[in-house]
Design a protein around this motif. Structure first.
Motif, PDB file in Angstrom:
ATOM      1  N   UNK A  52      47.185  43.381  21.685  1.00 22.13           N
ATOM      2  CA  UNK A  52      47.819  43.957  22.886  1.00 22.13           C
ATOM      3  C   UNK A  52      49.027  44.812  22.517  1.00 22.13           C
ATOM      4  N   UNK A  53      49.819  44.370  21.550  1.00 20.39           N
ATOM      5  CA  UNK A  53      50.950  45.179  21.089  1.00 20.39           C
ATOM      6  C   UNK A  53      50.447  46.478  20.457  1.00 20.39           C
ATOM      7  N   UNK A  54      49.389  46.366  19.644  1.00 23.58           N
ATOM      8  CA  UNK A  54      48.819  47.546  18.985  1.00 23.58           C
ATOM      9  C   UNK A  54      48.280  48.535  20.014  1.00 23.58           C
ATOM     10  N   UNK A  55      47.683  48.019  21.089  1.00 23.21           N
ATOM     11  CA  UNK A  55      47.149  48.905  22.135  1.00 23.21           C
ATOM     12  C   UNK A  55      48.251  49.737  22.768  1.00 23.21           C
ATOM     13  N   UNK A  56      49.420  49.150  22.951  1.00 24.38           N
ATOM     14  CA  UNK A  56      50.550  49.908  23.496  1.00 24.38           C
ATOM     15  C   UNK A  56      50.957  51.005  22.509  1.00 24.38           C
ATOM     16  N   UNK A  57      51.108  50.646  21.242  1.00 23.50           N
ATOM     17  CA  UNK A  57      51.520  51.619  20.226  1.00 23.50           C
ATOM     18  C   UNK A  57      50.466  52.715  20.047  1.00 23.50           C
ATOM     19  N   UNK A  58      49.195  52.379  20.200  1.00 26.58           N
ATOM     20  CA  UNK A  58      48.129  53.364  19.997  1.00 26.58           C
ATOM     21  C   UNK A  58      48.075  54.422  21.093  1.00 26.58           C
ATOM     22  N   UNK A  80      60.534  57.486  18.067  1.00 26.01           N
ATOM     23  CA  UNK A  80      59.955  58.031  16.839  1.00 26.01           C
ATOM     24  C   UNK A  80      59.148  56.995  16.063  1.00 26.01           C
ATOM     25  N   UNK A  81      59.550  55.720  16.156  1.00 23.14           N
ATOM     26  CA  UNK A  81      58.934  54.641  15.377  1.00 23.14           C
ATOM     27  C   UNK A  81      58.840  53.398  16.245  1.00 23.14           C
ATOM     28  N   UNK A 126      52.974  58.217  16.181  1.00 25.60           N
ATOM     29  CA  UNK A 126      54.188  57.454  15.867  1.00 25.60           C
ATOM     30  C   UNK A 126      53.908  56.418  14.777  1.00 25.60           C
ATOM     31  N   UNK A 127      54.750  56.341  13.749  1.00 29.57           N
ATOM     32  CA  UNK A 127      54.597  55.295  12.724  1.00 29.57           C
ATOM     33  C   UNK A 127      54.862  53.909  13.314  1.00 29.57           C
ATOM     34  N   UNK A 128      54.190  52.916  12.730  1.00 29.41           N
ATOM     35  CA  UNK A 128      54.282  51.530  13.207  1.00 29.41           C
ATOM     36  C   UNK A 128      54.607  50.615  12.026  1.00 29.41           C
ATOM     37  N   UNK A 129      55.470  49.640  12.290  1.00 30.57           N
ATOM     38  CA  UNK A 129      55.764  48.569  11.344  1.00 30.57           C
ATOM     39  C   UNK A 129      55.504  47.257  12.069  1.00 30.57           C
ATOM     40  N   UNK A 130      55.416  46.155  11.310  1.00 30.82           N
ATOM     41  CA  UNK A 130      55.093  44.858  11.896  1.00 30.82           C
ATOM     42  C   UNK A 130      55.998  43.774  11.328  1.00 30.82           C
ATOM     43  N   UNK A 131      56.483  42.906  12.212  1.00 35.45           N
ATOM     44  CA  UNK A 131      57.115  41.671  11.750  1.00 35.45           C
ATOM     45  C   UNK A 131      56.515  40.514  12.529  1.00 35.45           C
ATOM     46  N   UNK A 132      56.437  39.378  11.868  1.00 36.80           N
ATOM     47  CA  UNK A 132      55.976  38.183  12.572  1.00 36.80           C
ATOM     48  C   UNK A 132      56.877  37.019  12.190  1.00 36.80           C
ATOM     49  N   UNK A 133      56.920  36.044  13.068  1.00 35.13           N
ATOM     50  CA  UNK A 133      57.701  34.842  12.828  1.00 35.13           C
ATOM     51  C   UNK A 133      56.746  33.665  12.728  1.00 35.13           C
TER      52      UNK A 133
END
Length: 138
Positions: free
Chosen positions: A62-68, A44-45, A73-80
């Motif tokens: 590349x991560x966004x391309x998978x989600x797109x 779902x997310x 589906x809603x998307x959130x982002x975290x980075x380190x």
């Protein structure tokens, strides 16, 4: 709600956060390589995660391309990263990430990481050595 965490990690900090979040949220984790091949239509997310480098989130395209592949589906982002969240580069990376993903900046999160020289690419290690030498000589 079924959550999938898609991440890219070079030195292990991002993977560690992805695993912690997955454990607490009862979610499934996929590395970028796994996510690129997986059928994620049952989720779902999506929570995308990677590490920050020079004011951007590494491999976010590349991560966004998978989600797109799943535009509903809603998307959130975290980075380190090793910089403080208040640093201009950290803020720039979060802003660029929210713009790329077309999400509210409130859906982006920063997780303090660190430096693991043993897991860095040779190019990153060389850059860090040059930077350290520059600081010592100033």
């Amino acid at each position: 709600m079924k959550l999938a965490i898609l991440y890219h990690s070079q030195t292990g900090f991002t993977k560690r956060y992805a695993d912690w979040i997955a454990e607490k949220a009862n979610a499934d984790c996929y590395s970028l390589a796994q996510a690129s091949k997986a059928d994620l239509s049952d989720y779902d997310v999506f929570l995308l995660g990677s590490w920050m480098h020079a004011g951007s989130v590494y491999k976010l395209n590349k991560l966004a391309a998978v989600a797109q592949k799943y535009p509903q589906k809603p998307v959130l982002l975290f980075c380190t990263g090793a910089s403080p969240v208040s640093s201009p580069d950290s803020q720039k990376a979060l802003e660029a990430g929210s713009q790329l993903l077309k999400i509210d900046p409130a859906l982006t999160f920063y997780c303090p990481g660190g430096l693991n020289y043993g897991q860095m690419s040779s190019g990153s290690r060389l850059m860090m050595k040059a930077f350290a030498k520059m600081i010592l000589n100033s």
